[in-house]
Design a protein around this motif. Structure first.
Motif: not given
Length: 510
Positions: A356-357, A401, A418-420, A426-427
């Motif tokens: 997730e990261d 991202g 996706r991004f965080a 979590r993204e």
């Protein structure tokens, strides 16, 4: 390829290295100039650059294959590892000294710039020991070392400590002495990054102070290595738009011209490298730039003309191999890049619980984000049947991202973006996923002013934008990175591969 700084008319434009070549040090051996820079937690580390004119540079390799202690760098430690190396040539060998703020001062050496380099040798253990620089005094046969301190680990800053050193560089001969206490110099703070020289009967330390983004370059001199030293500011921003200017190194050409290479902090783009003319005034002090102000455009050094060049960025991954410009975010493990006979980079979808990261993945292959408007493109195909397997192209920093492909629970391959944020664990989706019918896509990131990134993808109908603008961010000391990765959820057996082809970076978004 991003164009270099050579303007083709006998002049150059700063920066001469428009990417994050942090804490540069420079050396001349014969007709050749060499440069190394901080590589922090990436592997291989200690990049080695070569030039014949101090303007046009190429990346010729790395001196450090893996970071040590190896167990500490099995996972990403983006702001740790190799800090501020010094590059020297002595006794027919190349030497690199650097400080790891959590372990101490190391050195390696080699008979040629391309190696083979020795394994790291720890010459002073301890926390907060950074920015070491050796000096072999040809007049006396003595050897010395100076280093700075990181307050984050030691509680000490704004001081330089000096040691006598064995001439073979294997150990220090005393407990060390503070040779410059900048708390006693009015207005000086965060003195660091010392480079040690012998010139005109003086011991010289060229070192920045005042902070990375807003400080200045200082010069200190003494008749004896242990001092006392007198100081002077020799380069500061003044009326220029070059903030800092920060740590670097002095080099003299065979014709006797003096030049100084230093970095400038540029936010998400990291620490770009500038070349300044250098002369000596009537009192024997160095004068850098245009009477102490950084130059933006200047005549090139009086050296034979060279073809324009810059460190490589593009890659066709011939035979499945990647070029020297790529570094892993931690010490690599076997099996991350399966061997094959064709072109294209195959990255194994590594089984990991941290899917997730992307910031926590050790198997991200990275290179520096150029400090000019540009467009990055790569072609990707995903050959993985495991739901949740994914591969993509990332802009990686404290926030990140990415855009790429993922095998969905429905068995189809989807294009995802996706991004965080910096504080997110979590993204999140930056755009709605859409089908990638053949499990293939062309991915594109356009980078504009302020490292503002727009993401695009082509799954067969031309490039279409995905999601809002993403502003790239650095880590604390490291600029943003471009990254290629492939992962899959934890489990048994092979999870497949992501295959990347035709990686390109073009200027001005074209």
């Amino acid at each position: 390829m991003i164009p270099g700084p050579d303007l083709g008319d006998g002049t150059y434009r700063n920066p001469v290295l428009a990417a994050d070549w942090s804490d540069p040090d420079v050396l001349r051996v014969g007709d050749d100039f060499y440069l190394t820079a901080s590589s922090f937690g990436r592997a291989p580390g200690l990049p080695l650059l070569h030039s014949r004119d101090l303007v046009n540079w190429t990346l010729v390799g790395h001196a450090l294959e893996r970071l040590e202690p190896a167990a500490d760098f099995g996972r990403p430690r983006h702001d740790c590892g190799v800090w501020a190396p010094s590059l020297r040539h002595h006794d027919d060998r190349f030497w690199i000294f650097w400080g790891d703020p959590d372990h101490g001062i190391h050195q390696i050496n080699a008979p040629t710039i391309r190696g083979p380099w020795t394994r790291p040798h720890l010459i002073k253990s301890g926390q907060g020991l950074i920015d070491p620089c050796p000096l072999w005094d040809e007049e006396t046969g003595e050897a010395y070392l100076v280093h700075a301190w990181a307050r984050s680990r030691s509680g000490i800053k704004n001081r330089l400590t000096g040691h006598r050193m064995r001439p073979d560089g294997t150990e220090l001969l005393d407990e060390g002495k503070v040779i410059v206490d900048a708390d006693r110099i009015p207005g000086w703070f965060t003195l660091e990054g010392p480079k040690l020289y012998r010139h005109d009967g003086w011991f010289w330390i060229l070192a920045p102070a005042g902070g990375v983004a807003t400080g200045w370059q200082g010069a200190l001199r003494a008749r004896e290595f242990f001092g006392p030293y007198e100081e002077r500011i020799v380069l500061e921003q003044g009326t220029s738009d070059i903030n800092g200017p920060h740590q670097g190194g002095w080099v003299r050409t065979e014709r006797g011209e003096d030049w100084f290479l230093h970095f400038q902090q540029r936010g998400a783009h990291g620490r770009v490298v500038h070349l300044q003319p250098m002369r000596w005034d009537a009192a024997g002090w160095p004068v850098l730039g245009d009477d102490g102000t950084p130059v933006r455009v200047h005549r090139k050094p009086e050296l034979p003309a060279q073809p324009p060049s810059a460190p490589a960025t593009d890659d066709d991954f011939p035979g499945g191999r990647f070029g020297r410009q790529w570094q892993w975010t931690a010490n690599p493990q076997g099996g991350w890049t399966p061997q094959h006979s064709g072109d294209g980079l195959r990255l194994t979808c590594v089984r990991t619980p941290v899917t997730e990261d992307v910031r926590k993945l050790p198997n991200v292959l990275t290179q520096r984000l150029p400090a000019v408007p540009c467009a990055i493109e790569v072609e990707l195909s995903l050959s993985a049947e495991v739901p949740g397997a994914r591969a993509g192209l990332a802009v990686l920093g404290d926030a990140y991202g990415w855009i790429g492909l993922e095998r969905g629970a429905d068995g189809a391959v989807h294009l995802v973006h996706r991004f965080a944020e910096a504080v997110a664990e979590r993204e999140r989706d930056a755009a709605h996923p859409r089908l990638a019918p053949e499990g293939r896509a062309r991915l594109r990131i356009e980078v504009g002013a302020g490292a503002r990134c727009r993401f695009f993808a082509d799954t067969g109908e031309g490039f279409r934008p995905g999601g809002p603008v993403f502003a790239a961010t650095p880590w604390r000391w490291v600029g943003a990175l471009l990254g290629l990765f492939a992962v899959a959820p934890s489990g048994a057996g092979s999870a497949g591969v992501g295959t990347f082809t035709r990686f390109r970076i073009a200027p001005d978004g074209n």
